[in-house]
Design an enzyme around this catalytic site. Structure first.
Site, PDB file in Angstrom:
ATOM      1  N   LEU A 361       0.805  -1.227   0.000  1.00  0.00           N
ATOM      2  CA  LEU A 361       0.000   0.000   0.000  1.00  0.00           C
ATOM      3  C   LEU A 361       0.836   1.274   0.000  1.00  0.00           C
ATOM      4  O   LEU A 361       0.394   2.311   0.517  1.00  0.00           O
ATOM      5  CB  LEU A 361      -0.969   0.004   1.190  1.00  0.00           C
ATOM      6  CG  LEU A 361      -1.774  -1.287   1.421  1.00  0.00           C
ATOM      7  CD1 LEU A 361      -2.713  -1.116   2.600  1.00  0.00           C
ATOM      8  CD2 LEU A 361      -2.512  -1.712   0.180  1.00  0.00           C
ATOM      9  N   CYS A 362       2.028   1.234  -0.570  1.00  0.00           N
ATOM     10  CA  CYS A 362       2.925   2.401  -0.583  1.00  0.00           C
ATOM     11  C   CYS A 362       3.176   2.920   0.838  1.00  0.00           C
ATOM     12  O   CYS A 362       3.341   4.126   1.063  1.00  0.00           O
ATOM     13  CB  CYS A 362       2.385   3.525  -1.465  1.00  0.00           C
ATOM     14  SG  CYS A 362       2.332   3.110  -3.214  1.00  0.00           S
ATOM     15  N   ALA A 363       3.160   1.986   1.782  1.00  0.00           N
ATOM     16  CA  ALA A 363       3.484   2.299   3.178  1.00  0.00           C
ATOM     17  C   ALA A 363       4.257   1.115   3.741  1.00  0.00           C
ATOM     18  O   ALA A 363       3.922   0.574   4.793  1.00  0.00           O
ATOM     19  CB  ALA A 363       2.221   2.570   3.979  1.00  0.00           C
TER      20      ALA A 363
END
Length: 404
Positions: A361-363
């Protein structure tokens, strides 16, 4: 059951995507934290520009050019009204990521400067700061919630800038930004808010916040891709070095010097996304007609419904299931024993018509800390109902008996 504020049938005519099918199965769209579906009125506004006399803006003198330029600037003031700020405090960008980079590269950082971020931040609110200064990262607790005591401890190290993630794109949890920003200002920090996940769902009045910069994207709030917003206090924008140089952001140019235009135009080099501004205006109008207070109430109710159903299933582990938090309609969970969820997401899409998200999740730092591998995320918007969420979990139950 949720007492639905919005009814699915109210949106069918406005969102053709809600009637789409995948292999004969009606689509259930639950990936709104990535990007929302688009209403016809927004698409029509974009087409109005492209199918009309699609001149540039602020270049030359003609009736058509002035008409287009006025529509472009009307969007700026629609955003200003949305945020309760001045029009010259609104800079058009490509997206939230460019808004962060504009500030990160436009401020002057010295060796030894510190920047405070939370470990649940999106990569866009993490990587640009990492390149500029020493990062101070607010840790999270074992359940995935932000350790606010640690945040206040780190403020005593006098960071030059504090970048707060208003709402997590992983958990849907909102941070109490008012006291967090106030405390940051008390130690003299520049304050920055990533509002990509919050502006689409609730009213954010920047005049009531001690925030110097705030950024978000249109495509997460019914608007087109390719256009975003950076809000900045007038004094801060005046002192910010432009990220790009070129046409449209100067008054005049000589062989050895140039004179910058006033804000916000000095930060908008080159031909902008004019059609995107038309579309963003239409998206804001659509949202205002729905009512931000009603949207916030729907968002909270859907978020609680997601959490309740997830916690009923012992084969799932929710990322940040801490009770009594301010959360919206975004929920991520891992499936213990499965580090890769590509096949699960693909089957949900291809066999059940359910579109959600899997991965980090781009995290990634945050997800890696609180999961054995990939997570699965569902996220809802105004056109989703509790039936969509219940259907998702029923389909997952079916897969649980077969695949894990």
């Amino acid at each position: 059951m949720i007492n639905n504020i919005f009814k699915e049938q109210d949106f069918i005519k406005d969102f053709p995507a809600l009637s789409k099918m995948i292999d004969g199965t009606k689509v259930t769209y639950l990936d709104n934290a990535a990007t929302t579906l688009k209403p016809v009125s927004m698409v029509n506004a974009v087409n109005e520009y492209y199918l009309g006399i699609s001149t540039n803006v602020h270049r030359g003198k003609s009736y058509s050019l002035e008409e287009v330029s006025n529509r472009y600037e009307q969007c700026r003031y629609a955003v200003a009204e949305l945020l309760s700020c001045s029009g010259n405090e609104v800079v058009f960008t490509r997206n939230t990521t460019e808004g962060v980079n504009l500030v990160a590269n436009g401020l002057e950082f010295d060796e030894g400067d510190k920047i405070l971020v939370s470990s649940d931040s999106h990569h866009s609110n993490f990587l640009p700061w990492m390149r500029q200064a020493q990062l101070l990262t607010v840790r999270t607790r074992n359940d995935g919630s932000l350790d606010l005591d640690h945040y206040y401890e780190l403020l005593q190290l006098n960071p030059k800038l504090v970048a707060i993630n208003h709402c997590s794109n992983v958990t849907g949890v909102y941070q109490p930004i008012e006291p967090m920003l106030r405390a940051a200002k008390e130690v003299g920090a520049i304050t920055f808010v990533d509002a990509a996940q919050s502006i689409p769902h609730r009213r954010v009045n920047v005049t009531q916040l001690e925030v110097d910069f705030l950024t978000f994207s249109a495509h997460k709030m019914l608007g087109p891709t390719g256009i975003g917003i950076l809000f900045g206090r007038q004094a801060m924008l005046n002192n910010l070095q432009p990220l790009n140089l070129g046409g449209g952001m100067v008054n005049w140019v000589e062989k050895d010097s140039y004179d910058l235009r006033k804000i916000p135009h000095r930060h908008e080099a080159g031909t902008p996304h004019i059609a995107g501004a038309y579309g963003l205006s239409a998206a804001i109008e659509y949202i205002q007609n729905l009512g931000l207070e009603a949207m916030e109430s729907h968002d909270k109710s859907m978020g609680q419904h997601m959490l309740d159903l997830a916690l009923e299933r012992d084969y799932l582990r929710v990322i940040n299931s801490a009770p009594n938090l301010d959360r919206g309609a975004v929920l991520s969970f891992q499936i213990p024993g499965l580090s890769e969820l590509d096949d699960i997401a693909r089957i949900l899409s291809d066999s059940y018509g359910i579109i959600c998200r899997n991965g980090h999740l781009c995290a990634q730092p945050y997800v890696d800390e609180h999961s054995e591998g990939q997570v699965l995320r569902i996220s809802a918007y105004v056109y989703n109902s509790e039936k969509d969420v219940s259907r998702f979990f029923s389909c997952l139950d079916e897969l649980q008996g077969v695949m894990f």
